[in-house]
Enzyme design. Structure first.
Site, PDB file in Angstrom:
ATOM      1  N   ILE A  19       0.989  -1.264  -0.003  1.00 37.54           N
ATOM      2  CA  ILE A  19       0.215   0.136   0.024  1.00 37.54           C
ATOM      3  C   ILE A  19       0.786   1.363   0.071  1.00 37.54           C
ATOM      4  O   ILE A  19       0.724   2.292  -0.713  1.00 37.54           O
ATOM      5  CB  ILE A  19      -0.889  -0.193   1.129  1.00 37.54           C
ATOM      6  CG1 ILE A  19      -2.091  -1.078   1.044  1.00 37.54           C
ATOM      7  CG2 ILE A  19      -1.572   1.263   1.361  1.00 37.54           C
ATOM      8  CD1 ILE A  19      -2.761  -1.358   2.242  1.00 37.54           C
ATOM      9  N   ARG A  39      12.648  -0.079   6.003  1.00 32.74           N
ATOM     10  CA  ARG A  39      13.690  -0.973   6.334  1.00 32.74           C
ATOM     11  C   ARG A  39      14.260  -2.078   5.411  1.00 32.74           C
ATOM     12  O   ARG A  39      15.061  -2.444   5.469  1.00 32.74           O
ATOM     13  CB  ARG A  39      13.239  -1.675   7.556  1.00 32.74           C
ATOM     14  CG  ARG A  39      12.098  -2.742   7.648  1.00 32.74           C
ATOM     15  CD  ARG A  39      11.694  -3.588   8.848  1.00 32.74           C
ATOM     16  NE  ARG A  39      10.521  -4.239   8.501  1.00 32.74           N
ATOM     17  CZ  ARG A  39       9.836  -4.759   9.491  1.00 32.74           C
ATOM     18  NH1 ARG A  39      10.036  -4.419  10.665  1.00 32.74           N
ATOM     19  NH2 ARG A  39       8.938  -5.572   9.234  1.00 32.74           N
ATOM     20  N   LEU A  65      11.994   1.573  11.705  1.00 36.85           N
ATOM     21  CA  LEU A  65      11.334   2.619  12.874  1.00 36.85           C
ATOM     22  C   LEU A  65      10.994   1.671  14.216  1.00 36.85           C
ATOM     23  O   LEU A  65       9.633   1.566  14.565  1.00 36.85           O
ATOM     24  CB  LEU A  65      10.152   3.173  12.286  1.00 36.85           C
ATOM     25  CG  LEU A  65      10.363   3.729  10.893  1.00 36.85           C
ATOM     26  CD1 LEU A  65       9.014   4.123  10.310  1.00 36.85           C
ATOM     27  CD2 LEU A  65      10.958   5.261  11.140  1.00 36.85           C
ATOM     28  N   ASN A  91       2.162   4.407   7.692  1.00 36.71           N
ATOM     29  CA  ASN A  91       1.705   3.360   6.922  1.00 36.71           C
ATOM     30  C   ASN A  91       2.245   1.955   7.364  1.00 36.71           C
ATOM     31  O   ASN A  91       1.753   0.975   7.360  1.00 36.71           O
ATOM     32  CB  ASN A  91       1.634   3.456   5.256  1.00 36.71           C
ATOM     33  CG  ASN A  91       1.626   2.198   4.535  1.00 36.71           C
ATOM     34  OD1 ASN A  91       0.545   1.647   4.324  1.00 36.71           O
ATOM     35  ND2 ASN A  91       2.794   1.883   4.236  1.00 36.71           N
ATOM     36  N   ASN A  95       0.545  -7.224  10.562  1.00 35.38           N
ATOM     37  CA  ASN A  95      -0.606  -8.081  11.277  1.00 35.38           C
ATOM     38  C   ASN A  95       0.386  -9.343  12.044  1.00 35.38           C
ATOM     39  O   ASN A  95       0.250 -10.354  11.035  1.00 35.38           O
ATOM     40  CB  ASN A  95      -1.556  -8.182  10.409  1.00 35.38           C
ATOM     41  CG  ASN A  95      -2.584  -9.061  11.189  1.00 35.38           C
ATOM     42  OD1 ASN A  95      -2.473  -9.410  12.178  1.00 35.38           O
ATOM     43  ND2 ASN A  95      -3.835  -8.979  10.680  1.00 35.38           N
ATOM     44  N   SER A 142      -6.733  -0.305  10.071  1.00 34.69           N
ATOM     45  CA  SER A 142      -7.295  -1.700   9.415  1.00 34.69           C
ATOM     46  C   SER A 142      -8.722  -1.700   9.892  1.00 34.69           C
ATOM     47  O   SER A 142      -9.053  -1.481  11.190  1.00 34.69           O
ATOM     48  CB  SER A 142      -6.356  -2.809  10.208  1.00 34.69           C
ATOM     49  OG  SER A 142      -6.732  -3.915   9.642  1.00 34.69           O
ATOM     50  N   TYR A 155      -1.866  -5.928  17.128  1.00 30.83           N
ATOM     51  CA  TYR A 155      -2.205  -5.452  16.126  1.00 30.83           C
ATOM     52  C   TYR A 155      -3.651  -4.545  16.085  1.00 30.83           C
ATOM     53  O   TYR A 155      -3.863  -3.558  15.796  1.00 30.83           O
ATOM     54  CB  TYR A 155      -2.263  -6.467  14.905  1.00 30.83           C
ATOM     55  CG  TYR A 155      -2.563  -5.790  13.454  1.00 30.83           C
ATOM     56  CD1 TYR A 155      -1.611  -5.157  12.659  1.00 30.83           C
ATOM     57  CD2 TYR A 155      -3.783  -6.209  12.833  1.00 30.83           C
ATOM     58  CE1 TYR A 155      -1.705  -4.624  11.531  1.00 30.83           C
ATOM     59  CE2 TYR A 155      -4.046  -5.512  11.610  1.00 30.83           C
ATOM     60  CZ  TYR A 155      -2.967  -4.835  10.906  1.00 30.83           C
ATOM     61  OH  TYR A 155      -3.112  -4.225   9.802  1.00 30.83           O
ATOM     62  N   LYS A 159      -4.215  -0.574  16.056  1.00 23.38           N
ATOM     63  CA  LYS A 159      -5.073  -0.153  14.768  1.00 23.38           C
ATOM     64  C   LYS A 159      -6.165   0.741  15.389  1.00 23.38           C
ATOM     65  O   LYS A 159      -6.882   1.665  14.946  1.00 23.38           O
ATOM     66  CB  LYS A 159      -5.391  -1.236  13.877  1.00 23.38           C
ATOM     67  CG  LYS A 159      -4.388  -1.817  13.109  1.00 23.38           C
ATOM     68  CD  LYS A 159      -3.471  -0.657  12.352  1.00 23.38           C
ATOM     69  CE  LYS A 159      -2.670  -1.061  11.218  1.00 23.38           C
ATOM     70  NZ  LYS A 159      -1.571   0.033  10.765  1.00 23.38           N
TER      71      LYS A 159
HETATM   72  P1  NAP Z   1       3.713  -4.855   3.388  1.00 18.54           P
HETATM   73  O1  NAP Z   1       3.440  -5.347   1.959  1.00 18.54           O
HETATM   74  O2  NAP Z   1       4.305  -5.326   4.302  1.00 18.54           O
HETATM   75  O3  NAP Z   1       4.500  -3.564   3.234  1.00 18.54           O
HETATM   76  C1  NAP Z   1       4.965  -2.711   4.233  1.00 18.54           C
HETATM   77  C2  NAP Z   1       6.297  -2.313   3.995  1.00 18.54           C
HETATM   78  O4  NAP Z   1       6.855  -1.379   5.184  1.00 18.54           O
HETATM   79  C3  NAP Z   1       7.495  -3.204   3.789  1.00 18.54           C
HETATM   80  O5  NAP Z   1       8.465  -2.844   2.943  1.00 18.54           O
HETATM   81  C4  NAP Z   1       7.971  -3.389   5.285  1.00 18.54           C
HETATM   82  O6  NAP Z   1       9.194  -4.008   5.244  1.00 18.54           O
HETATM   83  C5  NAP Z   1       8.072  -1.870   5.627  1.00 18.54           C
HETATM   84  N1  NAP Z   1       7.923  -1.674   7.010  1.00 18.54           N
HETATM   85  C6  NAP Z   1       7.073  -2.420   8.139  1.00 18.54           C
HETATM   86  N2  NAP Z   1       7.488  -2.216   9.405  1.00 18.54           N
HETATM   87  C7  NAP Z   1       8.285  -1.175   9.202  1.00 18.54           C
HETATM   88  C8  NAP Z   1       9.315  -0.579  10.185  1.00 18.54           C
HETATM   89  N3  NAP Z   1       8.938  -0.806  11.446  1.00 18.54           N
HETATM   90  N4  NAP Z   1      10.043   0.170   9.736  1.00 18.54           N
HETATM   91  C9  NAP Z   1      10.490   0.518   8.285  1.00 18.54           C
HETATM   92  N5  NAP Z   1       9.657  -0.320   7.369  1.00 18.54           N
HETATM   93  C10 NAP Z   1       8.652  -1.094   7.828  1.00 18.54           C
HETATM   94  O7  NAP Z   1       2.188  -4.234   4.112  1.00 18.54           O
HETATM   95  P2  NAP Z   1       0.839  -3.658   3.465  1.00 18.54           P
HETATM   96  O8  NAP Z   1      -0.017  -4.917   3.443  1.00 18.54           O
HETATM   97  O9  NAP Z   1       1.115  -2.841   2.451  1.00 18.54           O
HETATM   98  O10 NAP Z   1       0.392  -2.745   4.622  1.00 18.54           O
HETATM   99  C11 NAP Z   1       0.636  -1.440   4.855  1.00 18.54           C
HETATM  100  C12 NAP Z   1      -0.444  -1.040   5.907  1.00 18.54           C
HETATM  101  O11 NAP Z   1      -1.665  -1.272   5.578  1.00 18.54           O
HETATM  102  C13 NAP Z   1       0.104  -1.535   7.292  1.00 18.54           C
HETATM  103  O12 NAP Z   1      -0.291  -0.649   8.375  1.00 18.54           O
HETATM  104  C14 NAP Z   1      -1.271  -2.537   7.540  1.00 18.54           C
HETATM  105  O13 NAP Z   1      -1.594  -2.703   8.872  1.00 18.54           O
HETATM  106  C15 NAP Z   1      -2.420  -1.898   6.895  1.00 18.54           C
HETATM  107  N6  NAP Z   1      -3.456  -2.788   6.184  1.00 18.54           N
HETATM  108  C16 NAP Z   1      -3.212  -3.696   5.376  1.00 18.54           C
HETATM  109  C17 NAP Z   1      -4.251  -4.488   4.771  1.00 18.54           C
HETATM  110  C18 NAP Z   1      -3.928  -5.430   3.585  1.00 18.54           C
HETATM  111  O14 NAP Z   1      -4.913  -6.397   3.235  1.00 18.54           O
HETATM  112  N7  NAP Z   1      -2.957  -5.661   3.238  1.00 18.54           N
HETATM  113  C19 NAP Z   1      -5.352  -4.330   5.439  1.00 18.54           C
HETATM  114  C20 NAP Z   1      -5.703  -3.600   6.431  1.00 18.54           C
HETATM  115  C21 NAP Z   1      -4.724  -2.821   6.869  1.00 18.54           C
HETATM  116  P3  NAP Z   1       9.371  -5.522   5.317  1.00 18.54           P
HETATM  117  O15 NAP Z   1       9.309  -6.033   4.011  1.00 18.54           O
HETATM  118  O16 NAP Z   1      10.904  -5.813   5.739  1.00 18.54           O
HETATM  119  O17 NAP Z   1       8.527  -6.053   6.251  1.00 18.54           O
END
Ligand code: NAP
Length: 259
Positions: A19, A39, A65, A91, A95, A142, A155, A159
């Site tokens: 996202i 990261r 972070l 962002n 989870n 979320s 989580y 959220k």
């Molecule tokens: P993602 O595919 O894991 O992408 C997130 C990115 O953030 C990754 O590059 C990850 O690095 C990085 N990251 C995570 N924690 C970090 C930290 N402490 N410091 C620096 N970088 C960090 O996640 P996503 O699914 O896009 O989710 C993004 C947001 O949307 C989150 O807050 C999630 O809770 C929310 N969300 C997602 C969904 C869904 O269906 N996907 C639904 C509801 C809410 P790594 O690869 O090293 O982990």
């Protein structure tokens, strides 16, 4: 509609994948300069290359972070790049499945820290810069905060707090003209989501059953659909919208799921 985002500097935590990357790409296509704080070095570098190959601008700040100091450094590095910050997108999150029965208080605290602390700390450390630009903040929450999921207490707590802080900061920052809103995704295909689906014994069947339960068009939301709403909320086109929760989820949280 011209979103008037030319040259706006947008900090996006977790902007290298999923996202966050879609938000970075969408804001860059509107003429803004996304500053990706992530990261995951490999993902960040390859994503930045893709954007630059399209002739778009973007910057990377490589940091995990984990602590308030990491967040302070991220905010300082980001500010140094272009001398201003126009918006913050909180962002990054994971989870991580720390449940009530199959977790423990230490892991619960770690999960809350990993999903919440940097939302507060990045907002805190970017606030002096946001004051100067009358910037805006979007927090990614979320549906788990509102529907629960089971076996993910840390989580869910983080959220839920993200939604509470969205209202709290929207009120605190009213006198400064800084708007704060939340976007609430439900089911979005990203690297994180792909990993989660893979944990089921029949991942394809599980995915199909989730798709069937999404009221609008029986499909997952795309990262780009989340990104369009986020960029609109950041832009001056939504200049009288603050303290709001926007569900971009095909009706998942509010509509009948049996149709
Ligand atoms: P993602 O595919 O894991 O992408 C997130 C990115 O953030 C990754 O590059 C990850 O690095 C990085 N990251 C995570 N924690 C970090 C930290 N402490 N410091 C620096 N970088 C960090 O996640 P996503 O699914 O896009 O989710 C993004 C947001 O949307 C989150 O807050 C999630 O809770 C929310 N969300 C997602 C969904 C869904 O269906 N996907 C639904 C509801 C809410 P790594 O690869 O090293 O982990």
């Amino acid at each position: 509609m011209n979103l008037d985002m030319q040259d706006k500097v947008i900090l996006i935590s977790g902007g290298a994948a999923g996202i966050g990357a879609a938000i970075a790409a969408a804001s860059a296509r509107e003429g803004a300069i996304p500053v990706i704080i992530d990261r995951n070095e490999a993902a960040a570098r390859s994503f930045a290359e893709t954007l630059r190959a399209e002739g778009l601008r973007c910057e990377i700040v490589l940091l995990d972070l984990k602590t308030p100091d990491d967040c302070r450094l991220a905010a300082e590095d980001a500010l140094r790049l272009h001398g201003k910050i126009d918006a913050l997108v909180n962002n990054a999150g994971v989870n991580d499945g720390v449940g009530l029965e199959h977790g423990n208080p230490e892991r619960f605290l770690q999960s809350v820290n990993a999903n919440l602390m940097h939302y507060y700390a990045l907002a805190h450390y970017t606030l002096p810069a946001l004051k100067l630009t009358k910037g805006s903040i979007v927090n990614i929450a979320s549906k788990v905060a509102l529907t629960g999921q089971g076996n993910t207490s840390g989580y869910a707590a983080a959220k839920g707090a993200t939604l509470a802080l969205t209202r709290e900061w929207a009120v605190e920052l009213l006198p400064l003209g800084i708007r704060v809103n939340a976007v609430i995704p439900a089911e979005v295909m990203t690297p994180l989501y792909r990993q989660w689906i893979a944990t089921f014994p029949e991942p394809n069947e599980k995915l199909k059953s989730i798709e069937r339960s999404i009221p609008l068009e029986h499909r997952l939301t795309t990262p780009e659909e989340i990104a369009s709403t986020v960029v609109f909320l950041l832009s001056p086109r939504s200049s009288h919208t603050t303290g709001q929760f926007l569900h971009v989820d095909g009706g998942y949280v509010h509509l009948d799921r049996t149709l």
